[in-house]
Design a protein around this motif. Sequence first.
Motif, PDB file in Angstrom:
ATOM      1  N   UNK A 177       0.844  -1.203   0.000  1.00 35.64           N
ATOM      2  CA  UNK A 177       0.000   0.000   0.000  1.00 35.64           C
ATOM      3  C   UNK A 177       0.878   1.251   0.000  1.00 35.64           C
ATOM      4  N   UNK A 178       1.864   1.283   0.894  1.00 30.17           N
ATOM      5  CA  UNK A 178       2.748   2.452   0.977  1.00 30.17           C
ATOM      6  C   UNK A 178       3.450   2.706  -0.356  1.00 30.17           C
ATOM      7  N   UNK A 179       3.947   1.656  -0.968  1.00 30.85           N
ATOM      8  CA  UNK A 179       4.657   1.820  -2.240  1.00 30.85           C
ATOM      9  C   UNK A 179       3.718   2.268  -3.352  1.00 30.85           C
ATOM     10  N   UNK A 180       2.522   1.706  -3.404  1.00 27.06           N
ATOM     11  CA  UNK A 180       1.567   2.109  -4.432  1.00 27.06           C
ATOM     12  C   UNK A 180       1.186   3.579  -4.287  1.00 27.06           C
ATOM     13  N   UNK A 181       1.102   4.061  -3.047  1.00 35.57           N
ATOM     14  CA  UNK A 181       0.709   5.454  -2.805  1.00 35.57           C
ATOM     15  C   UNK A 181       1.901   6.406  -2.710  1.00 35.57           C
ATOM     16  N   UNK A 182       3.116   5.880  -2.841  1.00 35.48           N
ATOM     17  CA  UNK A 182       4.303   6.730  -2.765  1.00 35.48           C
ATOM     18  C   UNK A 182       4.542   7.291  -1.376  1.00 35.48           C
ATOM     19  N   UNK A 183       4.278   6.492  -0.353  1.00 35.16           N
ATOM     20  CA  UNK A 183       4.459   6.909   1.041  1.00 35.16           C
ATOM     21  C   UNK A 183       5.753   6.304   1.572  1.00 35.16           C
ATOM     22  N   UNK A 184       6.652   7.154   2.094  1.00 37.16           N
ATOM     23  CA  UNK A 184       7.872   6.660   2.727  1.00 37.16           C
ATOM     24  C   UNK A 184       7.508   5.895   3.987  1.00 37.16           C
ATOM     25  N   UNK A 185       8.233   4.794   4.258  1.00 37.90           N
ATOM     26  CA  UNK A 185       7.931   3.993   5.441  1.00 37.90           C
ATOM     27  C   UNK A 185       9.201   3.426   6.052  1.00 37.90           C
ATOM     28  N   UNK A 186       9.120   3.193   7.352  1.00 37.50           N
ATOM     29  CA  UNK A 186      10.219   2.557   8.063  1.00 37.50           C
ATOM     30  C   UNK A 186      10.199   1.056   7.748  1.00 37.50           C
ATOM     31  N   UNK A 187      11.353   0.421   7.654  1.00 35.72           N
ATOM     32  CA  UNK A 187      11.383  -1.021   7.339  1.00 35.72           C
ATOM     33  C   UNK A 187      10.534  -1.857   8.295  1.00 35.72           C
ATOM     34  N   UNK A 188      10.511  -1.483   9.573  1.00 36.49           N
ATOM     35  CA  UNK A 188       9.724  -2.273  10.540  1.00 36.49           C
ATOM     36  C   UNK A 188       8.211  -2.080  10.382  1.00 36.49           C
ATOM     37  N   UNK A 189       7.794  -1.172   9.517  1.00 32.45           N
ATOM     38  CA  UNK A 189       6.360  -0.957   9.260  1.00 32.45           C
ATOM     39  C   UNK A 189       5.912  -1.591   7.940  1.00 32.45           C
ATOM     40  N   UNK A 190       6.788  -2.364   7.312  1.00 36.42           N
ATOM     41  CA  UNK A 190       6.506  -2.942   5.999  1.00 36.42           C
ATOM     42  C   UNK A 190       5.563  -4.138   6.036  1.00 36.42           C
ATOM     43  N   UNK A 191       5.496  -4.834   7.164  1.00 31.71           N
ATOM     44  CA  UNK A 191       4.749  -6.093   7.227  1.00 31.71           C
ATOM     45  C   UNK A 191       3.440  -6.008   8.006  1.00 31.71           C
ATOM     46  N   UNK A 192       2.863  -4.846   8.108  1.00 32.13           N
ATOM     47  CA  UNK A 192       1.571  -4.702   8.779  1.00 32.13           C
ATOM     48  C   UNK A 192       0.516  -5.363   7.888  1.00 32.13           C
ATOM     49  N   UNK A 193      -0.314  -6.250   8.456  1.00 33.90           N
ATOM     50  CA  UNK A 193      -1.331  -6.904   7.623  1.00 33.90           C
ATOM     51  C   UNK A 193      -2.394  -5.899   7.152  1.00 33.90           C
ATOM     52  N   UNK A 194      -2.936  -6.182   5.984  1.00 33.18           N
ATOM     53  CA  UNK A 194      -4.047  -5.403   5.437  1.00 33.18           C
ATOM     54  C   UNK A 194      -5.279  -6.294   5.511  1.00 33.18           C
ATOM     55  N   UNK A 195      -6.370  -5.726   5.989  1.00 33.94           N
ATOM     56  CA  UNK A 195      -7.595  -6.482   6.205  1.00 33.94           C
ATOM     57  C   UNK A 195      -8.616  -6.249   5.098  1.00 33.94           C
ATOM     58  N   UNK A 196      -9.420  -7.268   4.844  1.00 30.85           N
ATOM     59  CA  UNK A 196     -10.581  -7.170   3.965  1.00 30.85           C
ATOM     60  C   UNK A 196     -11.696  -6.556   4.801  1.00 30.85           C
ATOM     61  N   UNK A 197     -12.080  -5.324   4.476  1.00 29.54           N
ATOM     62  CA  UNK A 197     -13.117  -4.635   5.250  1.00 29.54           C
ATOM     63  C   UNK A 197     -14.521  -4.960   4.791  1.00 29.54           C
ATOM     64  N   UNK A 198     -14.627  -5.474   3.575  1.00 33.31           N
ATOM     65  CA  UNK A 198     -15.922  -5.811   3.020  1.00 33.31           C
ATOM     66  C   UNK A 198     -15.905  -5.618   1.515  1.00 33.31           C
ATOM     67  N   UNK A 199     -16.995  -6.015   0.854  1.00 34.29           N
ATOM     68  CA  UNK A 199     -17.026  -6.020  -0.604  1.00 34.29           C
ATOM     69  C   UNK A 199     -17.428  -4.695  -1.250  1.00 34.29           C
ATOM     70  N   UNK A 200     -17.520  -3.625  -0.478  1.00 35.19           N
ATOM     71  CA  UNK A 200     -17.913  -2.311  -1.004  1.00 35.19           C
ATOM     72  C   UNK A 200     -16.690  -1.395  -1.003  1.00 35.19           C
ATOM     73  N   UNK A 201     -16.585  -0.523  -1.995  1.00 38.40           N
ATOM     74  CA  UNK A 201     -15.459   0.423  -2.101  1.00 38.40           C
ATOM     75  C   UNK A 201     -14.120  -0.299  -1.957  1.00 38.40           C
TER      76      UNK A 201
END
Length: 189
Positions: free
Chosen positions: A57-81
């Motif tokens: 997500x960070x790379x797709x949006x061009x957001x700088x990030x710390x290496x230790x923040x690279x592996x935060x899971x992304x959740x499926x919030x639902x089938x809308x938006x």
Amino acid sequence: MNDKIHMSLKGHFLIAMPGLLDPNFSRSVVCICEHTGEGSLGLVVNRAYPTLLSKDIFEELGIDYLPEKADIPIFFGGPVHMDELFILHGPPFDWGPSVIIVPSLAMSNNRAILEAIALGKGPDAFQITLGCSGWGPDQMESEMMENAWLSTPLSRDVIFDFDVDARWEAAVRKLGIDPARLTDAAGHA
């Protein structure tokens, strides 16, 4: 004149009953972030994408990030938006526009909070979700009457302190129900 009385479930969990077979919601726990006469919006809190991580997500949006923040899971919030990010988080709530769900939990949908998380300066407790869950007027209530969902006031510990795979069972236990004894059989008096 509409004589209907609307009871809001904002700040509650919707817990999928075992008989709910929709693959988007099977054994899901949904945090209801908004619920009005016009409909409802929630975020599934117990379904992480198996291969999508914060660095993607960070790379797709061009957001700088710390290496230790690279592996935060992304959740499926639902089938809308499905192309939008939502962050469910505890205080502070000063990241720009947020929906306060309960005094200790908010939902934000802005770049500022993502940038703060990427640099380790965000809220201590948060969950990044892609997509959300939505219901039209009276749709959620109708599904509850059909025995598809249970509801209980939300509990931050279920979201932030339990492993993802244990959240459905933990939410059911908040109701005082042994999950092993829960069936999809409805009883009507």
